[in-house]
Design an enzyme around this catalytic site. Sequence first.
Site, PDB file in Angstrom:
ATOM      1  N   SER A 117      -5.168  11.864  -2.695  1.00 36.58           N
ATOM      2  CA  SER A 117      -4.854  10.503  -3.112  1.00 36.58           C
ATOM      3  C   SER A 117      -4.282  10.524  -4.520  1.00 36.58           C
ATOM      4  O   SER A 117      -4.553  11.431  -5.313  1.00 36.58           O
ATOM      5  CB  SER A 117      -6.129   9.661  -3.084  1.00 36.58           C
ATOM      6  OG  SER A 117      -5.978   8.485  -3.844  1.00 36.58           O
ATOM      7  N   CYS A 135       0.832  -1.201   0.000  1.00 34.27           N
ATOM      8  CA  CYS A 135       0.000   0.000   0.000  1.00 34.27           C
ATOM      9  C   CYS A 135       0.869   1.254   0.000  1.00 34.27           C
ATOM     10  O   CYS A 135       2.077   1.202   0.220  1.00 34.27           O
ATOM     11  CB  CYS A 135      -0.955  -0.019   1.192  1.00 34.27           C
ATOM     12  SG  CYS A 135      -2.342   1.136   1.030  1.00 34.27           S
ATOM     13  N   ASP A 136       0.228   2.388  -0.209  1.00 36.17           N
ATOM     14  CA  ASP A 136       0.919   3.639  -0.535  1.00 36.17           C
ATOM     15  C   ASP A 136       2.120   3.971   0.343  1.00 36.17           C
ATOM     16  O   ASP A 136       3.204   4.271  -0.153  1.00 36.17           O
ATOM     17  CB  ASP A 136      -0.065   4.813  -0.446  1.00 36.17           C
ATOM     18  CG  ASP A 136      -1.183   4.726  -1.465  1.00 36.17           C
ATOM     19  OD1 ASP A 136      -1.254   3.730  -2.197  1.00 36.17           O
ATOM     20  OD2 ASP A 136      -1.999   5.661  -1.517  1.00 36.17           O
ATOM     21  N   LYS A 137       1.933   3.977   1.664  1.00 36.15           N
ATOM     22  CA  LYS A 137       3.002   4.447   2.553  1.00 36.15           C
ATOM     23  C   LYS A 137       4.034   3.364   2.833  1.00 36.15           C
ATOM     24  O   LYS A 137       5.089   3.647   3.409  1.00 36.15           O
ATOM     25  CB  LYS A 137       2.416   4.962   3.868  1.00 36.15           C
ATOM     26  CG  LYS A 137       1.303   5.978   3.706  1.00 36.15           C
ATOM     27  CD  LYS A 137       1.661   7.091   2.735  1.00 36.15           C
ATOM     28  CE  LYS A 137       0.482   7.990   2.432  1.00 36.15           C
ATOM     29  NZ  LYS A 137      -0.617   7.359   1.684  1.00 36.15           N
ATOM     30  N   GLU A 152      -5.627  12.566   3.274  1.00 37.27           N
ATOM     31  CA  GLU A 152      -5.952  12.736   1.862  1.00 37.27           C
ATOM     32  C   GLU A 152      -7.425  13.085   1.700  1.00 37.27           C
ATOM     33  O   GLU A 152      -8.250  12.754   2.549  1.00 37.27           O
ATOM     34  CB  GLU A 152      -5.645  11.453   1.084  1.00 37.27           C
ATOM     35  CG  GLU A 152      -4.164  11.136   1.023  1.00 37.27           C
ATOM     36  CD  GLU A 152      -3.859   9.844   0.299  1.00 37.27           C
ATOM     37  OE1 GLU A 152      -2.681   9.621   0.001  1.00 37.27           O
ATOM     38  OE2 GLU A 152      -4.793   9.056   0.030  1.00 37.27           O
TER      39      GLU A 152
END
Length: 571
Positions: free
Chosen positions: A478, A129-131, A452
């Site tokens: 996002s 995932c993103d982080k 976000e």
Amino acid sequence: MTDTNKLKDFRHRSSVYDSMVKSPNRAMLRATGMTDDSFEKPIVGVISTWAENTPCNIHLHDFGKLAKEGVKEAGAWPVQYGTITVADGIAMGTPGMRFSLTSRDIIADSIEAAMGGHNVDAFVAIGGCDKNMPGSMIAIANMDIPAVFAYGGTIAPGNLNGKDIDLVSVFEGIGKWNNGDLTAEEVRQIECNACPGPGGCGGMYTANTMATAIEVMGMSIPGSSSHPAESPEKKADIEEAGRAVVRMLELGIKPSDIMTREAFEDAITVTMALGGSTNATLHLLAIAHAANVDLTLEDFNDFQERVPHLADLKPSGKYVFQDLYNVGGVPAVMKYLLKNGFLHGDRITCTGKTVAENLKNFADLTPGQDVIMPLENPKRADGPLIILKGNLAPEGAVAKVSGVKVRNHTGPAKVFDSEEEAIEAVLTDEIVDGDVVVVRYVGPKGGPGMPEMLSLSSMIVGKGQGDKVALLTDGRFSGGTYGLVVGHIAPEAQDGGPIAYLRTGDLVTVDQDTKEITMHVSDQEIEERKKTTVIPPLYSRGVLGKYAHTVSSASKGAVTDFWRPERTGKK
């Protein structure tokens, strides 16, 4: 398999367990399966952000096992660990979103603590995932021991009525439902078909943006960022990551050899060409900070002006990331850019080979494909990520303008001190064409955690106002966001930035041609407003309190450590 006797010489850290006085330490390690033979091998950590709560990460524990096999095959001793994740798509629009960016630094700190605390000689970090990606890379840069990042892969597109859909389709469906364009049952059908299995969100959103940037820098296996999560190629590249990190040990290659200024330049170049997420600015600044590489927000504009936007990828385009894989993937894009003088081909990578050497093994973009446009006929002549400055954002702000027809916008501000208030205004049709919606006190300190605004931005797009209403914030957007949006406004309201003194009705101009963001309020009036504006106290409890009191400005990457080369030195 590598000669184990030779590998014994590369136990630069785990050799601390060799002496007689470390017998108690070895006793504990024997309980985990280590033997006399094992103690002769380098110890390689395999740490993932596995979790059952999100498709981005649900498969990563199994991927950790594959990476271990690669480490074993290369002759080292693998040990699997776990760290946290926060799923942005699940936290979005809730109080949980304050923990998203915060988790980046928790991931970085926890990896550094686990790998440092157990004296591993090298490690593989696996994220989805993103982080996860920047968190892993910050740890890799801080540790500066042989390490490889492995991405869990992109999710397959969902399908409804013969049309590809994804998670952002659901977010935008809410706006269309509120506008009367979709029924509740139609939204439910989108919801039930958008996410068909494991993998990171499927467009050129933050997860795929950062995985691509890491591959371009040379810190992951070539081709790996565009391999779909459920593909055989993905399983193969995860296992190869285990072999590659042992090879880095043998060759004496460290992350600092790979993560050079040129590596970051190439990462920004490909991010611009593919139309990556605004979050790339924040994360690349933070990784560069950890790697002791001089990178500033202004550098992004330098590349924006000379790198065209080539990819027709979501959120503003037609295709998902798996479609890019089908026409050659990230390596084919890199080959094209390298051939045309946009990349540094002589940089070393985690394979022990240069960028140019790695790319020789890959095919060119598929002839006739239309996912990546030619340089002669790009989607946009310059890059879609623009750094804006002005009296509303003296330190800078980030706009993503791919797919936006409006080049400048002036309108009256409608100011909100939370996303929830702004969402309510959108749902009740208080926001009209021409407005500039401003959400403040949601920056790194003010959120805390710089949440976000995908729920809000998607509602505006879903209601057909994406090109008619500007959305500004000291928070983030996002990677799935598009429209007339500006985030990362710095200084943030919590720090007394000018956005704290903006009032509903003030005219605001966003101009992508001049790269300016202006509040049409005189300096004298701003000074008068400062006298009567009360900044709320800084949040102080628990992990968010720690974060709020240590985090830097978004213009500096929102970092949370105290490392400054001129002040402390870095060992």
